[in-house]
Design an enzyme around this catalytic site. Sequence first.
Site, PDB file in Angstrom:
ATOM      1  N   CYS A  14     -34.549  -8.412  51.243  1.00 54.61           N
ATOM      2  CA  CYS A  14     -35.079  -9.195  52.519  1.00 54.61           C
ATOM      3  C   CYS A  14     -36.759  -9.129  51.407  1.00 54.61           C
ATOM      4  O   CYS A  14     -37.125  -9.128  50.933  1.00 54.61           O
ATOM      5  CB  CYS A  14     -34.887  -7.578  53.273  1.00 54.61           C
ATOM      6  SG  CYS A  14     -35.042  -6.240  52.877  1.00 54.61           S
ATOM      7  N   ARG A  39     -36.740 -15.443  51.807  1.00 58.47           N
ATOM      8  CA  ARG A  39     -36.322 -13.725  50.954  1.00 58.47           C
ATOM      9  C   ARG A  39     -34.931 -13.868  52.089  1.00 58.47           C
ATOM     10  O   ARG A  39     -34.148 -13.011  51.034  1.00 58.47           O
ATOM     11  CB  ARG A  39     -37.042 -12.886  51.083  1.00 58.47           C
ATOM     12  CG  ARG A  39     -38.026 -13.567  49.483  1.00 58.47           C
ATOM     13  CD  ARG A  39     -39.283 -12.261  49.499  1.00 58.47           C
ATOM     14  NE  ARG A  39     -38.560 -10.539  48.697  1.00 58.47           N
ATOM     15  CZ  ARG A  39     -38.327 -10.745  48.050  1.00 58.47           C
ATOM     16  NH1 ARG A  39     -39.035 -11.828  47.040  1.00 58.47           N
ATOM     17  NH2 ARG A  39     -37.173  -9.538  47.244  1.00 58.47           N
ATOM     18  N   TRP A  86     -31.637 -10.264  54.875  1.00 55.82           N
ATOM     19  CA  TRP A  86     -30.453 -10.714  54.621  1.00 55.82           C
ATOM     20  C   TRP A  86     -29.988  -9.863  54.696  1.00 55.82           C
ATOM     21  O   TRP A  86     -29.853  -9.133  53.946  1.00 55.82           O
ATOM     22  CB  TRP A  86     -30.949 -11.819  53.515  1.00 55.82           C
ATOM     23  CG  TRP A  86     -29.641 -12.826  53.861  1.00 55.82           C
ATOM     24  CD1 TRP A  86     -29.523 -14.071  53.807  1.00 55.82           C
ATOM     25  CD2 TRP A  86     -29.100 -12.599  52.320  1.00 55.82           C
ATOM     26  NE1 TRP A  86     -28.676 -14.286  53.594  1.00 55.82           N
ATOM     27  CE2 TRP A  86     -28.097 -13.183  52.109  1.00 55.82           C
ATOM     28  CE3 TRP A  86     -28.822 -11.132  51.467  1.00 55.82           C
ATOM     29  CZ2 TRP A  86     -26.722 -13.780  51.392  1.00 55.82           C
ATOM     30  CZ3 TRP A  86     -27.211 -11.223  50.855  1.00 55.82           C
ATOM     31  CH2 TRP A  86     -26.392 -12.656  50.752  1.00 55.82           C
ATOM     32  N   ASN A 112     -35.895  -2.526  51.118  1.00 61.79           N
ATOM     33  CA  ASN A 112     -35.098  -3.640  50.242  1.00 61.79           C
ATOM     34  C   ASN A 112     -34.049  -2.820  49.247  1.00 61.79           C
ATOM     35  O   ASN A 112     -34.775  -1.848  49.283  1.00 61.79           O
ATOM     36  CB  ASN A 112     -36.590  -4.940  50.016  1.00 61.79           C
ATOM     37  CG  ASN A 112     -35.380  -5.179  49.168  1.00 61.79           C
ATOM     38  OD1 ASN A 112     -34.615  -6.002  49.317  1.00 61.79           O
ATOM     39  ND2 ASN A 112     -36.633  -6.485  48.171  1.00 61.79           N
ATOM     40  N   GLY A 113     -32.554  -3.331  49.940  1.00 56.00           N
ATOM     41  CA  GLY A 113     -31.911  -3.047  48.607  1.00 56.00           C
ATOM     42  C   GLY A 113     -30.747  -2.545  48.996  1.00 56.00           C
ATOM     43  O   GLY A 113     -30.157  -2.570  50.373  1.00 56.00           O
ATOM     44  N   GLU A 493     -24.079 -28.678  40.058  1.00 55.87           N
ATOM     45  CA  GLU A 493     -25.796 -28.765  40.658  1.00 55.87           C
ATOM     46  C   GLU A 493     -25.825 -29.520  41.410  1.00 55.87           C
ATOM     47  O   GLU A 493     -26.076 -29.119  42.623  1.00 55.87           O
ATOM     48  CB  GLU A 493     -26.846 -28.989  40.162  1.00 55.87           C
ATOM     49  CG  GLU A 493     -28.040 -29.156  40.165  1.00 55.87           C
ATOM     50  CD  GLU A 493     -28.634 -27.665  40.629  1.00 55.87           C
ATOM     51  OE1 GLU A 493     -27.922 -27.126  40.607  1.00 55.87           O
ATOM     52  OE2 GLU A 493     -29.561 -27.628  41.211  1.00 55.87           O
ATOM     53  N   LYS A 497     -25.937 -27.613  45.399  1.00 56.45           N
ATOM     54  CA  LYS A 497     -27.097 -28.663  46.195  1.00 56.45           C
ATOM     55  C   LYS A 497     -26.366 -29.045  47.675  1.00 56.45           C
ATOM     56  O   LYS A 497     -26.748 -29.075  48.983  1.00 56.45           O
ATOM     57  CB  LYS A 497     -28.281 -30.021  45.678  1.00 56.45           C
ATOM     58  CG  LYS A 497     -28.919 -29.134  44.853  1.00 56.45           C
ATOM     59  CD  LYS A 497     -30.116 -28.714  44.839  1.00 56.45           C
ATOM     60  CE  LYS A 497     -30.332 -27.057  45.265  1.00 56.45           C
ATOM     61  NZ  LYS A 497     -29.962 -26.331  43.730  1.00 56.45           N
ATOM     62  N   GLU A 500     -25.056 -26.266  49.572  1.00 54.60           N
ATOM     63  CA  GLU A 500     -25.820 -25.250  50.037  1.00 54.60           C
ATOM     64  C   GLU A 500     -26.716 -25.655  51.432  1.00 54.60           C
ATOM     65  O   GLU A 500     -27.132 -24.306  51.946  1.00 54.60           O
ATOM     66  CB  GLU A 500     -26.403 -24.101  49.117  1.00 54.60           C
ATOM     67  CG  GLU A 500     -27.991 -24.720  48.615  1.00 54.60           C
ATOM     68  CD  GLU A 500     -28.226 -24.354  47.468  1.00 54.60           C
ATOM     69  OE1 GLU A 500     -28.696 -23.129  47.520  1.00 54.60           O
ATOM     70  OE2 GLU A 500     -28.628 -24.807  46.405  1.00 54.60           O
ATOM     71  N   HIS A 516      -6.029 -33.169  35.898  1.00 57.27           N
ATOM     72  CA  HIS A 516      -4.982 -32.284  34.997  1.00 57.27           C
ATOM     73  C   HIS A 516      -5.465 -31.292  37.116  1.00 57.27           C
ATOM     74  O   HIS A 516      -4.839 -30.192  36.369  1.00 57.27           O
ATOM     75  CB  HIS A 516      -5.632 -31.288  34.377  1.00 57.27           C
ATOM     76  CG  HIS A 516      -5.700 -31.082  32.768  1.00 57.27           C
ATOM     77  ND1 HIS A 516      -5.018 -31.684  32.716  1.00 57.27           N
ATOM     78  CD2 HIS A 516      -7.065 -32.250  31.710  1.00 57.27           C
ATOM     79  CE1 HIS A 516      -5.807 -32.434  31.205  1.00 57.27           C
ATOM     80  NE2 HIS A 516      -6.229 -32.660  31.364  1.00 57.27           N
ATOM     81  N   LYS A 615     -33.978 -16.593  49.592  1.00 55.95           N
ATOM     82  CA  LYS A 615     -34.076 -17.715  48.013  1.00 55.95           C
ATOM     83  C   LYS A 615     -33.711 -16.647  46.920  1.00 55.95           C
ATOM     84  O   LYS A 615     -33.623 -17.031  45.374  1.00 55.95           O
ATOM     85  CB  LYS A 615     -36.012 -17.780  47.917  1.00 55.95           C
ATOM     86  CG  LYS A 615     -36.412 -18.595  46.744  1.00 55.95           C
ATOM     87  CD  LYS A 615     -35.842 -20.004  47.082  1.00 55.95           C
ATOM     88  CE  LYS A 615     -36.337 -20.744  45.396  1.00 55.95           C
ATOM     89  NZ  LYS A 615     -35.181 -21.613  45.374  1.00 55.95           N
TER      90      LYS A 615
HETATM   91  C1  AGP Z   1     -29.917 -22.626  43.924  1.00 54.51           C
HETATM   92  O1  AGP Z   1     -30.287 -23.429  44.959  1.00 54.51           O
HETATM   93  C2  AGP Z   1     -29.690 -21.539  44.658  1.00 54.51           C
HETATM   94  N1  AGP Z   1     -30.611 -21.030  45.892  1.00 54.51           N
HETATM   95  C3  AGP Z   1     -28.939 -20.287  43.895  1.00 54.51           C
HETATM   96  O2  AGP Z   1     -27.748 -20.788  43.546  1.00 54.51           O
HETATM   97  C4  AGP Z   1     -29.899 -19.696  42.843  1.00 54.51           C
HETATM   98  O3  AGP Z   1     -30.396 -20.730  42.029  1.00 54.51           O
HETATM   99  C5  AGP Z   1     -29.906 -18.313  42.350  1.00 54.51           C
HETATM  100  O4  AGP Z   1     -29.186 -17.501  43.155  1.00 54.51           O
HETATM  101  C6  AGP Z   1     -30.102 -17.867  41.042  1.00 54.51           C
HETATM  102  O5  AGP Z   1     -31.148 -17.438  41.560  1.00 54.51           O
HETATM  103  P1  AGP Z   1     -32.870 -17.249  40.062  1.00 54.51           P
HETATM  104  O6  AGP Z   1     -32.673 -18.507  39.689  1.00 54.51           O
HETATM  105  O7  AGP Z   1     -33.549 -16.928  40.929  1.00 54.51           O
HETATM  106  O8  AGP Z   1     -32.409 -15.947  39.593  1.00 54.51           O
END
Ligand code: AGP
Length: 620
Positions: A14, A39, A86, A112-113, A493, A497, A500, A516, A615
């Site tokens: 968080c 976050r 979060w 946080n943790g 990727e 995108k 998510e 396969h 994030k």
């Molecule tokens: C990417 O769009 C995602 N939000 C997520 O996969 C992110 O790349 C992943 O959590 C790694 O984060 P970082 O690059 O800050 O380590």
Amino acid sequence: MTLVCRFAILPCMCGIVGYIGPRDITSVLLVGLERLSYRGYDSSGIAVITDGELGCWKKEGKIHELSEEIKSLTIKGNVGIGHTRWATHGVPNTINAHPHLDTGSSIAVVHNGIIENYLSLKKKIKAAGYIMRSQTDSEVIVHLIDMYYKGDLAQAVRMAMTELEGSFGLSVICENEPDKIVVCRKDSPLILGLGKGENFVSSDINAIVTHTRDMVFLEDGHMAIVTQDDVTLTDFEGKAVEMKVEQVTWNAEASEKSGFDHFMLKEIHEQPTVVRRIIDKHVSVDGALQFNHLEEAMKDLTKSMRFIIQACGTSWHAGLIGKYLWEEYAHVPTEVDISSEFRYRQMLSGSDEFVVAISQSGETADTLACIREAKSKFFKILSFVNVKGSSIDRESDAVVYTHSGPEIGVASTKNYIAQLLNVYLFGLYLGQLKGHLSKADVIKKVAQVKRLPGQLEKILDQAPTFKAIAEKYYKSREFIFIGRGLNYPTALEGALKLKEISYIHATGYPAGELKHGPIALIDEKLPVVCLAPNSVTYEKMISNIEEVRARGGRIIIVATEGNEAVKDLAEDVIYIPECDEEFSPILSVVPLQLLSYYIAIMLECDVDQPRNLAKSVTVE
Ligand code: AGP
């Protein structure tokens, strides 16, 4: 009988803020939380001491829910803390929101943790007569502090911390000592912002950079007593620690939307600028490459016999491309692994080997845990990070900053491009130092790199086309993405995108894998995005597209401009400018970013703060 212990630790990942000073306390705290909301945004709360009385307001949902709740109140005071959460397990609700108060509501804590010995501590405090109000692990902290409180908050925090196992970034206030905030850090980031007659606390720069650029990055095992005019920095035993004040250059407007509807859209359109910035950093006037701050480490890096890249999510995709490029140009065997898997593998290290972390935030718990484990196995650590002062930045032997600027959208876009380009340029640089590439080879390739900003702008100009394509497919409930070679990670990727931010089930596959198993998925309802720019495997890719076509799949092809043949194979074709194969992952991902963005908007999803995500994943 085996006692299987099942418990729901409700750890959180968080954002924390704190303020002590003369400003309007609720606005400083709420604006700070808003800036940290990427976050985590399940629930939030603030605690403020007003005339010696501790008040606390918490709310499930996003920060604006909390703001709505308290906007009619006049909360006065000059010391307060805030938290946006979060939750990783269990229902995120108001009771589980932070701050948590002791039974007498005189002490407030934000955390946080993860407190890993949560259950045993819970037993201890219950035996001492305390009643837990929430299901969180964090609440045990405030009761412990209360248990040890004998009129000295810092001392009570110190004593409580000796019992905590796990990770914690903490901020604590107490109505009996309204002139201070006590903070401490172990494995979760915490930063102090130093002002004049005021001081700030935050999980990261973003929440306080508008108020001050003078920052103190707490290290693990540090705690601080923060008053309006002073900061006393010590270790957990109370021994003074030298305070290193760093000036951050990060500007606040860089974290604003600058007229775009969403941070994600802004950051997609920033990509040409990001590429130009990286070129400025790493390409000298005569076209040669420079990684000046790596001078020291380059001696070891050029001797490295193996790289093991470990990362998560989008950063892992960048690592997969790094493997291709480093083996191609630097001739160094390079493995790639997902951090949460790598950390439990047997890390067999020979001599002269590097573990490489790729991380935008520099705080991803699994990636950070890997470099710590790897260091204990005598690997050297090279990291590619975007956030300066982050844990991974500070704990690596060598760092390449990705320079993409603050990336606020949870879905990584501009930093992905920045990762790809930095990884590419590093591969060329290493290849040249190892004698596999001549200076002339490098200058030729760098000349191609300089075309990227213009090529990216050309793709971005096609945004209306991508929006029209999104209109045709946004109601589909699943997609698959296929690619080969350097564009297999692009397929991964593109799928990430889409899933998510639009919550559509999407999967990326190596195109050669279709037959396969995944080909069983193909039917006339299924959109299949095929990455088919000019490449050594282009013909093979066309065969795979024919396989899809023969089964009625809805084909969207990303191809190199001028390739008319693909029009007969696809329902829709997206063109990218002609480029050397090694740049196609940088160019071909941009249409996929925009396609996902428009589909998510059409589905009215929260593009910048998608459900269940955050994030920076600072829990394992
Ligand atoms: C990417 O769009 C995602 N939000 C997520 O996969 C992110 O790349 C992943 O959590 C790694 O984060 P970082 O690059 O800050 O380590």
